[in-house]
Design an enzyme around this catalytic site. Structure first.
Site, PDB file in Angstrom:
ATOM      1  CG  HIS A   1       4.075  16.882  12.277  1.00 33.27           C
ATOM      2  ND1 HIS A   1       3.542  17.073  13.535  1.00 33.27           N
ATOM      3  CD2 HIS A   1       5.044  15.939  12.411  1.00 33.27           C
ATOM      4  CE1 HIS A   1       4.143  16.274  14.387  1.00 33.27           C
ATOM      5  NE2 HIS A   1       5.066  15.582  13.740  1.00 33.27           N
TER       6      HIS A   1
ATOM      7  CD  GLU B   1       0.685  19.298  12.951  1.00 31.78           C
ATOM      8  OE1 GLU B   1       1.051  19.807  11.868  1.00 31.78           O
ATOM      9  OE2 GLU B   1       1.499  18.831  13.790  1.00 31.78           O
TER      10      GLU B   1
ATOM     11  NE  ARG C   1      -3.441  -5.359  -3.932  1.00 32.53           N
ATOM     12  CZ  ARG C   1      -4.258  -4.370  -3.580  1.00 32.53           C
ATOM     13  NH1 ARG C   1      -4.306  -3.970  -2.344  1.00 32.53           N
ATOM     14  NH2 ARG C   1      -5.014  -3.789  -4.485  1.00 32.53           N
TER      15      ARG C   1
ATOM     16  NE  ARG D   1      -7.196  -7.217  -4.535  1.00 28.18           N
ATOM     17  CZ  ARG D   1      -6.989  -7.372  -3.215  1.00 28.18           C
ATOM     18  NH1 ARG D   1      -7.276  -6.374  -2.389  1.00 28.18           N
ATOM     19  NH2 ARG D   1      -6.491  -8.487  -2.730  1.00 28.18           N
TER      20      ARG D   1
HETATM   21  N1  URA Z   1      -5.540   1.828  -2.588  1.00 26.74           N
HETATM   22  C1  URA Z   1      -5.700   0.793  -1.739  1.00 26.74           C
HETATM   23  O1  URA Z   1      -5.524   0.939  -0.530  1.00 26.74           O
HETATM   24  N2  URA Z   1      -6.044  -0.403  -2.255  1.00 26.74           N
HETATM   25  C2  URA Z   1      -6.217  -0.618  -3.568  1.00 26.74           C
HETATM   26  O2  URA Z   1      -6.497  -1.734  -3.974  1.00 26.74           O
HETATM   27  C3  URA Z   1      -6.057   0.486  -4.443  1.00 26.74           C
HETATM   28  C4  URA Z   1      -5.721   1.707  -3.929  1.00 26.74           C
END
Ligand code: URA
Length: 257
Positions: free
Chosen positions: A8, A82, A170, A225
């Site tokens: 790969h 790999e 989310r 977040r």
């Molecule tokens: N990458 C992720 O997986 N989550 C985020 O909130 C930001 C970057």
């Protein structure tokens, strides 16, 4: 010695010039810039196939590979396996992440000491009871690099998911629906002192620990977040730039050990 070829990554052990260290960004578009970051010298491309782009660069006389893994565990597992087949024993992922603790600012670099294994790929290498833990020398190198560079860093546990939307709870996805399993998960991880969400650390850390290699992950915070769901261009730039500087500094320290 016989030349080992891997499918790969489109590499062989002659091309990699004995490199035993590798930096692992997710994005093939970040490979060249990483390989050209000081103190790396003499960077050049070795291969480019699917999501896997590899450059080689030198820290003094020590060759280091920079190989992109693509997003998520399955493709990262192929890159790690790999690279190990080619003789790489130290692997440091460099990426981006979303913080879930209120006191972590954008631009902070998370040094993952252990990961919550919410992925699938790592289970193909070791049972779920096996811990996804970073190698202490890699953790120490990353913290020391961040400190020398004056870049804020936090070391701790990351939640590592196969999905960016439902697995990271989310609601701004196509359907807006998060399956019950993940509803409220972020609050639970927060109370368990998990620092952040990202998508590869469980695979990188489980595989490297299970293979007896030195593994680690650093990730620049591009969103908090608890404050926002939007990843702005400026925040992405801040998180990426800091993570790259810390990762390269950590590699320079690891090359000497
Ligand atoms: N990458 C992720 O997986 N989550 C985020 O909130 C930001 C970057």
């Amino acid at each position: 010695m016989a030349v080992r070829t891997v499918y790969h990554l489109d590499l062989d052990s002659a091309k990699t010039e004995g490199a035993a260290l590798a930096l692992l960004p997710g994005d093939p578009g970040r490979v060249e810039a990483l390989a050209r970051t000081a103190p790396f010298e003499r960077g050049r491309e070795l291969a480019c196939k699917r999501e896997y782009r590899t450059w080689i660069a030198y820290l003094g006389r020590t060759p280091v590979l920079v190989t992109s893994t693509g997003i998520g565990g399955p493709s990262a597992s192929i890159a790690i396996d790999e690279l190990a087949q080619l003789g790489v024993h130290t692997l440091l992922r460099v990426g981006t992440t979303g913080a879930i603790q209120a006191d972590i600012d954008v631009g902070t670099v998370i040094v993952t000491t252990g990961a919550v294994r919410l992925d699938g790929a790592s289970r193909h290498y070791a049972p779920i009871e096996y811990p996804a833990v970073a190698h202490p020398e890699v953790v120490q190198a990353a913290i020391s690099a961040a400190s020398a560079l004056g870049i804020a860093c936090r070391a701790g546990v990351s939640a590592s998911c196969d999905t960016f939307y439902p697995g990271q709870e989310r609601y701004d996805s196509y359907t807006g629906y998060v399956p019950r399993r993940f509803q409220g998960a972020t609050e639970e991880w927060r109370r368990l002192h998990v620092l952040n969400y990202e998508m590869e650390s469980s695979t990188v850390l489980t595989l490297t620990a299970a293979m007896g290699l030195r593994g680690g992950c650093v990730a620049g915070v591009v969103v908090n977040r608890t404050r926002s769901e939007a990843i702005t261009r400026a925040d992405l730039e801040a998180g990426e730039t800091h993570a790259v500087r810390v990762a390269v500094g950590a590699m320079a320290r690891l090359a000497g050990r």
